[in-house]
Design a protein around this motif. Structure first.
Motif, mmCIF file in Angstrom:
data_model
loop_
_atom_site.group_PDB
_atom_site.id
_atom_site.type_symbol
_atom_site.label_atom_id
_atom_site.label_comp_id
_atom_site.label_asym_id
_atom_site.label_seq_id
_atom_site.Cartn_x
_atom_site.Cartn_y
_atom_site.Cartn_z
ATOM 1 N N THR A 17 5.061 2.939 -6.008
ATOM 2 C CA THR A 17 5.674 2.180 -4.915
ATOM 3 C C THR A 17 5.750 0.719 -5.328
ATOM 4 O O THR A 17 5.014 0.282 -6.221
ATOM 5 C CB THR A 17 4.834 2.288 -3.640
ATOM 6 O OG1 THR A 17 3.570 1.655 -3.904
ATOM 7 C CG2 THR A 17 4.596 3.739 -3.249
ATOM 8 N N PRO A 18 6.615 -0.042 -4.672
ATOM 9 C CA PRO A 18 6.681 -1.481 -4.993
ATOM 10 C C PRO A 18 5.330 -2.160 -4.786
ATOM 11 O O PRO A 18 4.949 -3.047 -5.552
ATOM 12 C CB PRO A 18 7.728 -2.007 -4.011
ATOM 13 C CG PRO A 18 8.536 -0.822 -3.606
ATOM 14 C CD PRO A 18 7.635 0.363 -3.696
ATOM 15 N N GLU A 19 4.600 -1.743 -3.781
ATOM 16 C CA GLU A 19 3.292 -2.354 -3.529
ATOM 17 C C GLU A 19 2.341 -2.099 -4.699
ATOM 18 O O GLU A 19 1.642 -2.997 -5.155
ATOM 19 C CB GLU A 19 2.695 -1.800 -2.242
ATOM 20 C CG GLU A 19 1.390 -2.467 -1.876
ATOM 21 C CD GLU A 19 0.522 -1.584 -0.999
ATOM 22 O OE1 GLU A 19 0.196 -2.015 0.102
ATOM 23 O OE2 GLU A 19 0.166 -0.470 -1.427
ATOM 24 N N GLU A 20 2.369 -0.861 -5.184
ATOM 25 C CA GLU A 20 1.510 -0.527 -6.322
ATOM 26 C C GLU A 20 1.893 -1.353 -7.543
ATOM 27 O O GLU A 20 1.043 -1.839 -8.281
ATOM 28 C CB GLU A 20 1.631 0.975 -6.634
ATOM 29 C CG GLU A 20 0.936 1.855 -5.603
ATOM 30 C CD GLU A 20 1.166 3.341 -5.821
ATOM 31 O OE1 GLU A 20 0.371 4.136 -5.322
ATOM 32 O OE2 GLU A 20 2.165 3.703 -6.495
ATOM 33 N N LYS A 21 3.175 -1.510 -7.723
ATOM 34 C CA LYS A 21 3.649 -2.309 -8.862
ATOM 35 C C LYS A 21 3.169 -3.753 -8.718
ATOM 36 O O LYS A 21 2.746 -4.373 -9.696
ATOM 37 C CB LYS A 21 5.186 -2.266 -8.875
ATOM 38 C CG LYS A 21 5.763 -1.984 -10.245
ATOM 39 C CD LYS A 21 7.244 -1.694 -10.135
ATOM 40 C CE LYS A 21 7.892 -1.869 -11.477
ATOM 41 N NZ LYS A 21 9.278 -1.400 -11.491
ATOM 42 N N ASN A 68 2.427 5.689 -14.165
ATOM 43 C CA ASN A 68 2.168 5.696 -12.728
ATOM 44 C C ASN A 68 1.006 4.758 -12.398
ATOM 45 O O ASN A 68 0.382 4.177 -13.292
ATOM 46 C CB ASN A 68 1.881 7.114 -12.226
ATOM 47 C CG ASN A 68 0.715 7.742 -12.977
ATOM 48 O OD1 ASN A 68 -0.203 7.029 -13.400
ATOM 49 N ND2 ASN A 68 0.763 9.034 -13.161
ATOM 50 N N ASP A 71 6.967 5.721 -11.561
ATOM 51 C CA ASP A 71 6.422 6.630 -10.552
ATOM 52 C C ASP A 71 5.438 5.857 -9.676
ATOM 53 O O ASP A 71 4.246 6.128 -9.668
ATOM 54 C CB ASP A 71 5.729 7.795 -11.294
ATOM 55 C CG ASP A 71 5.220 8.838 -10.333
ATOM 56 O OD1 ASP A 71 5.619 8.781 -9.159
ATOM 57 O OD2 ASP A 71 4.434 9.696 -10.764
#
Lengths: 1062, 657
Positions: free
Chosen positions: B156-160, B44, B154
């Motif tokens: 969001t695309p932004e976090e990725k 995550n 686990d």
């Protein structure tokens, strides 16, 4: 998660120990009480009718003195036994005159005598030396000396007690066991255990031997010398194969004393040792140093005009001599720092008490040993209310009990405790701050403590000019307490009822070590008045600034604190070992067969070294021996070892060795050579493994989390990010496996002219392959980006020989002369070490001894400017002057490069040859002994140079300096202001590290005459002995290893002591 | 009978023990629960960011790493004799012995380029960092992260994107700083295996720079402009200044191109001994994006106003706050673009290494002093250089007001921030011990110029240690020195250089920013406010006649604005000036006071103006060479480690080493 072993609270341990000790001593007293009641000490039985009473005196053939404690038994009637009293007298009632009396005592030849009509039978017993030495402690058992075919040396506790008040058992081994060499670095109380190397260094991972105390891996410092019965050193594959992976560097077996049946025998010894600092580098005083400095300035002025700032007129230099006032002494200090810092001598005391005795049911040996090691440092009173400095106080106790539970069952219980308290300055950051005075501090650097109470400091350099006297005095006092409790329980069951010759043996051992530190006076951040008086102007320079905020003058804060001590849980160590052994030994006519099988498991918890997870070991061990008529011998032994370090496929390794021996002297065709007592040849071959790389779980990648967090913040107080860490902490190598050492040994033992001369010669070769190579040593490009995993890559070889010669001559009944000589040669060579492929051969490690250094080679001086201009230039702009060394441009590129012109040179830093010679004479009660110990083929680098700083006037005794009239000088002229780097010194500070020491010497007298008995003693021995009494060497100080900088000086000891037996 | 029972008992015990070992492999197995599961690191955002943040700790704090820090290896400072006892890297550089950047070189080095005594670690110990080891370590970690990015389920695309963007940024940043010193390298963009020989060939500088540019470009596209403004940054809101954002990526993209287009890098990549226009244009475009955003307020970066100028590199009395930003009239000015973490205070470090040692101002064994040749770059308050030859002992020409009797009068205000000079008050304390040292006696024979304890150049370096920072006044109050790797003023100057050299025209603009080179340099100059309240004039018209003469002012401006912040050595190298005169000499000045001091032991300070030291007249000003570097072409690049360069022919040593 398994972390702890069986957790026994510390208090419980202490209570258990206490109870056991009480039991022990009461038992001892009991035994003594019995002795008082019946003076003959015999276990008298009820007389039978028609008894004949026979009496007599038993004397020794050696000293014509009566022999107490001889067992007088009637052959065939085990119940009829008496023991001789102090005066060697016995009296026994016999049922008939047909009886045969058997006189036996340890150390004497057993004599049988038919009684017949005699009523007084006086016996002269002759000693049976061979019997005494007969038994040799080998791995997992003992063997008769005659049948030992491995390379084993053994010495006894008695020999080690002659080492002149040395308190470290490791240090006492030096010179007493052929094949081992020791390297001593420091004389600090409590840290004198030397590095021990057996038969050379054959791995860069670990060269320390396995040390076992009563069969369990323990620290050598946990045993005091007086409790030692024997020390065996196992050297070849045949002897060490049973230890498998752990025996690759040799094994030292220490056996403690055990009880002997009989009346309580009390043995008390006391040593009072005077010790003084051994050799330290010689320094000139300030006057001479300044004169030399002027010469140096003249010499380099042409190149360095700025050196002129340091020239001093004679009238100024004269101030350092003929001083009359304290003011003069402080302005022109001329301190002999070595004399100032150290006492003329320091005292060490040791008292020890042994009680041994027992019945056929219980035998006991109990010992208490107290040691106080004094401190050489001469402290200036600090007026702070604590005493700084060093000391070691140690109390060791031991109880070894043997219970005969039934005819076939014995239980051995060994309990030992050690409580040692070491004192040292509080949390020393760097030893250099403490010992600079002993080595490099100039005589005129400052006055150590001025009469106004200010300490000396040097404004230009507070690191190299650190005031050793101040730091030692003010540094506080930390007490480090180590408590060790070791316990062994061994149950032996004779299974002869089932299979003749079979026995089983179960051992359980639990050792605990606790360490408490940070107790004492913490004065770590002391601030004191410090000043320096400029000798030129007489103006004092103060170190301490006024308070920045208030402008108030500086004041000495007295903010040292008392600390109550912290248990260092990381250093708590628990070692649990259990073993189960089956032994079979039987004689079939001329055939002797033994077989032994053993399973051992070890669980060690030691957080500081191993982390939270305890480490585990499992070893399956076997040995089978066979001999025919004690003439032909064969032995096969091995171990199947498991380690947690490797993946399951490689986890267990099988290591085995085979040995053959032949006693040629027992052959018929040799019988004509009557002068030959013994001639035996033996040969062994085997492989041993090693996994001693200093890391665990080498086979898989390891991750860590939450180890630390970055300071991703612009506010300094906030120390962490919101995100905990995950990181790979190591890369595993699933294929990692064992290091393998193939050991070959060929030996010859001989004894001639009724043991006038005896000795042995061994030739050996250790070839180690698959040495575990740490990732950082591998030829991997930096861009790999991490420490690569360990691999099995390296190879090394050690070749050598050992030679022993013993001489023993009894001139008449009163005088015996004896001598022992031994020589060990071991030369190692790196065969493969993953050196980068394009590196020139001379820069590789392959092909050279492991500990051989790389140096610039000097080829004499350049004596004229012409020669100077003809010499190659340094890579960096160095100012050369005639009289410097001509450095060899080894790779011939016309430039002296710091790296590529450095070549492996000279001998390694571990000696290739060690030799010792002991000479002794016994005359009646007198005995005298000298032991010399020497090494050669060794180099030491001791880079303490004159004028290491331009403004420091430290001048060492370096022999003659170069001048144009003396081009054969010992040393180039020192330099003051230069941009020369260390390269221009070549091998100037590389010394031939060979030395010869008068290692030990002793004069002793044994009182056995009547007056000793009249005061109630059985014997009294008084002695004077010494250790490290004289040293012949070319090195400037007395140390055998340079462990980075400078250390507490090594010592020389003179000891007065006595030992009495009650 | 009893005995037999016992026998059976013990035999049973023995065989029980022996038998229980059938599970012997289990005995030696490590309990799995006791170890960290690697998969957890990637599952995550919180964990993966924890993995990623280790990369920040791979960036060394070059100005605060040891007791002495040598990050100004150009011709800006001079060492004292005592440096030779400690094997100081700065001394070894002057000797031309670049080998000693490496661990195990002579002495204890002290260079931030390699480990010194402590082993590399990403812990919070400032001494355990170095560029060479940390960069390669960080590159491997970035590659491990990128190889496992798909395990981040686990999130969001932004976090990725934020994770990937940081990993790309650091992979590029580490490569870029490696090739800056050591030249072209293989571009490591996958996790290297440990069980096969690694034989990657070295690329040229520009080939490597192209790969670096790709990663910076990706980072620019993936990262947010400001973490505080996106959901993923909320866990650390207001503490995101050091976390990588798209502006850092675009700024470094520009710097990467400018370096690749500089003469040294162009030449060593097979091009001409001149700027490469294409790379310079790309650089100008990248810088332009940031400057456009800055000038329009679309990003958080702007120049710190003159009143808080020193907070670019130093704070005091602010609780140890990291410099680089300042608050003026409740407006926050972020000038620092990229800063690495700082580990602890600057005690015994940059806060003391530049002041007179040996008991004069500090109890240290030696100090570093500003060289006169470097001081001479600091021009007049008219915006002109002191004279055409930048010599201290030559009177001004070209209309400058430089006077050899009052050499410190009417200088660029930044002169007074950077340097201490004769008769300047150095100590506030009235303590008796300080009495001799209240005023800087830097004239020939003055007590600030003693052989081992005083200045050997006639100047003191006070940028990091102004008045009060001495052992008598002890004005240190959580003093923090931490210079940024890149700040906005640097970007303006790099923009000026790249746009001028890319288009060979000082009036050209990039495609992304509508201002020209002259505007950019004057933006930095005009920030400086003169005592009369006017801004420091921009580049004088006589230097606006050609690109070449303009460049001489760009170089001078970089020397002045970014003095002692670790840029000079690399600038001289990339311009191919390092081995040329006058850039290879370090000079000092000697002079007498017009009113000589009569009694040194109890000084009467016989000079006229005790408050404005530049008003005191001096005589006989003479500039002399303190040190000359005998450098050759090989001194443009540092030597690779022998252990690397001797592995295989395709990883060849830099020329001349």
């Amino acid at each position: 998660m398994k972390i702890r072993l069986i957790k026994i609270p510390r208090k419980t341990n202490v209570v258990v120990m206490g109870v056991l000790f009480q039991f022990l001593f009461s038992n001892a007293l009991l035994a003594k009480g019995v002795g008082v009641d019946s003076p003959s000490l015999a276990t008298e039985k009820k007389p039978v009718a028609q008894q004949i009473i026979v009496s007599g005196t038993i004397t020794s053939s050696e000293d014509k003195l009566p022999v107490p404690g001889v067992t007088v038994a009637v052959k065939g009637n085990p119940k009829l036994v008496v023991v001789t009293d102090f005066d060697g007298n016995y009296k026994i009632s016999l049922p008939s005159s047909d009886a045969v009396l058997v006189f036996s005592s340890i150390g004497f030849k057993t004599i049988e005598k038919k009684v017949g009509s005699q009523t007084i039978i006086n016996i002269v017993m002759s000693s049976d030396q061979t019997n005494l030495e007969e038994v040799v402690v080998v791995g997992f058992g003992t063997q008769k000396k005659a049948s030992v075919i491995g390379a084993i040396s053994q010495t006894t506790g008695k020999v080690l007690q002659r080492t002149g008040g040395v308190s470290s058992l490791g240090a006492a081994l030096t010179g007493n066991l052929p094949g081992i060499s020791t390297l001593q670095t420091t004389g600090k109380p409590g840290e004198e255990d030397p590095q021990i190397i057996i038969r050379g260094v054959s791995s860069w991972n670990n060269s320390s031997p396995l040390i076992l105390v009563d069969g369990i891996e323990r620290e050598i410092s946990s045993v005091d010398i007086t409790s030692v019965e024997t020390v065996s050193v196992l050297k070849d594959a045949s002897a060490t194969a049973v230890y498998g992976v752990r025996g690759a560097n040799g094994v030292i077996l220490i056996t403690t004393k055990r009880g002997v049946e009989g009346k309580a025998k009390i043995d008390f010894g006391f040593n009072s040792v005077m010790k003084t600092a051994s050799k330290l580098p010689g320094k000139y005083d300030a006057y001479d140093a300044l004169l030399i400095k002027n010469r140096v300035i003249e010499y380099e002025l042409n190149q360095r005009p700025d050196s002129w700032a340091y020239i001093r007129p004679q009238s100024f230099i004269d101030n350092y001599r003929n001083q009359t006032t304290q003011e003069q002494r402080e302005r022109y200090p001329n301190i002999d720092w070595q004399d100032f810092m150290f006492k003329d001598f320091a005292m060490t005391h040791n008292a020890n008490l042994n009680i041994t005795g027992g019945t056929d049911k219980v035998k006991y040996f109990a010992a208490v040993d107290y040691l106080h090691e004094g401190d050489l440092v001469d402290l200036i009173p600090n007026g702070k209310g604590f005493d700084s400095g060093y000391a070691l106080n140690r109390l060791n106790s031991r109880a070894n009990l043997d219970f005969q539970l039934s005819k076939t069952t014995t239980l051995k219980v060994n309990l030992a405790g050690s409580y040692s308290q070491k004192q040292q300055p509080w949390r020393v950051i760097s030893e250099g701050y403490l010992w600079q005075g002993a080595y490099t501090l100039p005589p005129d650097v400052y006055y150590p403590k001025y009469s106004d109470g200010a300490w000396g400091y040097h404004p230009l350099n507070q690191v190299q000019g650190a005031n050793s006297a101040m730091n030692l005095t003010m540094g506080g006092a930390e007490y480090i307490t180590t408590t060790r409790i070791t316990s062994d329980f061994n149950l032996k069951q004779d299974l002869g009822k089932f299979i003749k010759g079979l026995s089983a043996n179960v051992t359980f051992s639990l050792d605990n070590t606790f360490l408490e530190n940070q107790r004492g006076a913490n004065n770590q951040n002391f601030t004191v008045y410090e000043k320096w008086i400029d000798p030129l102007t007489g103006i004092p320079v103060l170190r301490n600034a006024p308070d920045g905020l208030t402008g108030f003058d500086f004041y000495e804060s007295s903010d040292w604190t008392i600390n109550g001590g912290l248990m260092d849980n990381g250093q708590t160590r628990r070692n649990l070992t259990y073993q189960a052994q089956l032994f079979y030994g039987r004689q079939f006519g001329d055939h002797n067969v033994t077989a032994m099988g053993n399973l051992q498991r070890q669980e060690l918890a030691h957080i500081a070294v191993l982390g939270d997870l305890p480490s585990y070991r499992e070893d399956w061990i076997f040995r089978a021996t066979y001999d025919y008529k004690s003439k032909y011998f064969a032995e096969y032994s091995g171990a199947y070892n498991g380690t947690e370090k490797f993946a399951s496929a490689n986890r267990f390794g099988f290591f085995n060795s085979g040995t053959v021996g032949w006693v040629i002297s027992k052959e018929k065709f040799m019988s004509k050579l009557t002068f030959l007592d013994n001639l035996k040849v033996r040969a062994s071959y085997g492989t041993i493994g090693d996994d001693s790389a200093n890391a665990r779980f080498l086979y898989f990648d390891q991750y860590g989390n939450g180890i630390t967090r970055p300071r991703l913040t612009t506010t300094e107080g906030e120390t962490s990010s919101a995100y905990g860490w995950f990181t790979q902490t190591s890369i595993g190598n699933p294929n990692i496996g064992w290091e393998n050492v193939t050991k070959k040994n060929f030996g010859v033992e001989f004894s001639i002219f009724d043991k006038l001369f005896s000795g042995s010669v061994d030739i050996f070769n250790d070839y180690r392959t698959d040495i575990l190579m740490a990732g950082s040593d591998r030829a991997m490009p930096s861009y790999f980006g991490f420490t690569p995993p360990r691999v099995n890559l390296g190879a090394m070889e050690v070749n050598g020989y050992e030679f022993e010669l013993h001489f023993s001559k009894r001139i008449n009944n009163d005088v015996r002369l004896w001598a022992d000589f031994a020589l060990t040669h071991a030369k190692d060579r790196v065969i493969f070490r993953d050196d980068p492929g394009l590196l020139p051969d001379y820069m590789k490690r392959e092909g050279y001894a492991l500990r051989q250094g790389r140096y610039m080679i000097d080829q004499g001086f350049y004596n004229t400017w012409d020669e100077l201009y003809g010499s190659p230039a340094f890579e960096t702009n160095d100012s050369k002057i005639p009289g410097n060394y001509r450095i060899m441009d080894y790779n011939g590129d016309g430039i002296i490069n710091q790296d590529t012109d450095r070549v492996r040179y000279g001998y390694p830093s571990n000696p290739q040859n060690t030799y010792n010679a002991t000479l002794g004479v016994d005359w009646k009660g007198f005995s005298a002994m000298v032991q010399f110990y020497g090494v050669n083929n060794v180099m030491r680098s001791v880079p303490i140079s004159t004028f290491s700083l331009a403004y420091f006037n430290n001048v060492f005794e370096e022999g003659t300096y170069w001048s144009k009239d003396n081009t054969n000088a010992d040393s180039p002229v020192p330099r003051l202001n230069n941009t020369l780097n260390g390269d221009s010194w070549g091998t100037r500070y590389l010394y031939d590290g060979s030395y010869i020491r008068l290692k030990n010497a002793e004069i002793a007298y044994n009182f056995t005459s009547n007056w000793v008995k009249s005061i109630g003693l059985e014997s009294l021995r008084v002695y004077a002995n010494g250790n490290n009494l004289f040293l012949w060497t070319k090195t400037p100080d007395d140390r055998e290893v340079d462990n980075g900088g400078i250390a507490y000086p090594t010592v020389r000891r003179v000891n007065l002591g006595f030992r009495l037996t009650l | 009978m009893k005995i037999y029972n016992k026998i059976i008992l013990y035999c049973g015990l023995f065989f029980f023990l022996a038998g229980s070992t059938s599970s012997c492999t289990d005995y030696l197995d490590v309990a799995p629960a006791s170890l960290v599961n690697p998969e957890d690191a990637y599952k995550n955002f919180v964990n993966f960011q924890g993995f990623t943040e280790e990369l920040y700790n791979c960036v060394p704090s070059f100005c605060n790493r040891d007791d002495n820090n040598f990050f100004n290896n150009g011709e800006e400072e001079m060492w004292q004799q005592n440096a030779t006892n400690q094997g100081a890297w700065i001394w070894q550089v002057d000797l031309g012995n670049y080998w000693s950047w490496q661990r195990g070189g002579f002495g204890n080095g002290g260079s931030f380029l390699d480990q010194n005594t402590d082993n590399f670690s990403t812990d919070n110990n400032k001494r355990s960092k170095s560029l060479w080891v940390g960069a390669w370590y960080g590159i491997r970690r970035a590659n491990i992260g990128l190889a496992n990015i798909d395990k981040m389920v686990d999130a969001t695309p932004e976090e990725k994107n934020i994770i990937a963007g940081q990993l790309y940024f650091f992979r590029a940043w580490f490569h870029m700083h490696l090739i800056t010193y050591w030249g072209g390298m293989p571009y490591i963009d996958y996790v290297l295996p440990s069980d096969e020989p690694l034989r990657l060939p070295r690329l040229t500088y520009q080939q490597t720079a192209d790969k670096i540019a790709e990663d910076f470009q990706k980072a620019y596209e993936l990262l947010p402009g400001n973490w505080d403004a996106v959901p993923a940054g909320q866990a650390t809101v207001n503490k995101n200044e050091l976390r990588i954002n798209k502006w850092m990526a675009i700024a470094y993209l520009g710097k990467n191109y400018l370096y690749a287009g500089s003469p040294l890098m162009n030449l060593s990549s097979g091009g001409a001994d001149a700027y490469n226009a294409e790379y310079c244009k790309k650089a100008a475009d990248a810088f332009g994006i940031l400057l456009q955003a800055s000038e329009t307020g679309a990003c958080q970066y702007s120049l710190i106003p003159w009143s808080k100028y020193s907070e670019n590199y130093m704070t005091n009395g602010q609780g140890g706050r990291m410099p680089g930003t300042a608050t003026v009239n409740n407006v926050v000015y972020n000038e620092a673009i990229f800063r690495g973490p700082n580990w602890g205070g600057t005690d015994q470090s940059t806060n003391k290494q530049y002041l007179c040692a040996g008991g004069v101002l500090q109890d240290r064994s030696w100090s570093q002093y500003a060289t006169a040749n470097y001081v001479n770059y600091f021009g007049m308050d008219t915006g002109l250089p002191i004279n055409s030859v930048s010599k201290a002992d030559v009177p001004g020409d070209q209309g400058s007001t430089y006077d050899v009797h009052y050499p410190w009068k009417n200088r660029d205000p930044r002169f007074y921030i950077n340097f201490g000079f004769d008769t300047q008050k150095m100590v506030n304390s009235t303590a008796a011990a300080a009495k001799n040292f209240v005023y800087a006696n830097l004239y020939t024979g003055g007590n600030y110029r003693a052989a081992n304890t005083g200045s050997n150049t006639g100047y003191l370096m006070m940028k990091f240690n102004p008045l009060g920072f001495n052992k008598y006044d002890n004005a240190y109050n959580r003093h923090q020195v931490h210079t940024a790797w890149m700040r906005l003023a640097d970007v303006y100057l790099m923009y000026a250089e790249s746009v001028a050299m890319g288009y060979n025209n000082i009036n050209a603009t990039s495609t992304t920013f509508s201002q020209n080179a002259v505007y950019a340099i004057n933006k930095v100059r005009n920030r400086v406010i003169l005592p009369n309240g006017n801004p420091l004039p921009g580049v004088a018209p006589i230097f606006l006649t050609s690109v070449e003469s303009f460049m001489s002012e760009v170089r001078r401006e970089r020397a002045v604005e970014l003095a002692y912040e670790g840029h000079r050595f690399n600038d001289l190298r990339r311009w191919r000036l390092l081995i040329k005169s006058p850039y290879n000499v370090k000079t000092g000045i000697s002079f007498d006071r017009a009113i000589p001091e009569t009694n040194n032991a109890t000084p009467t300070f016989n000079f006229l103006d005790k408050n404005v030291p530049q008003n005191n007249r001096i005589e006989n000003l003479r500039e002399y060479v303190v040190w000359q570097r005998n450098f050759t072409e090989r001194h443009y690049w540092l030597p690779l480690k022998r252990g690397d360069a001797n592995l295989y022919p395709e990883f060849a040593q830099n020329p001349g080493w």
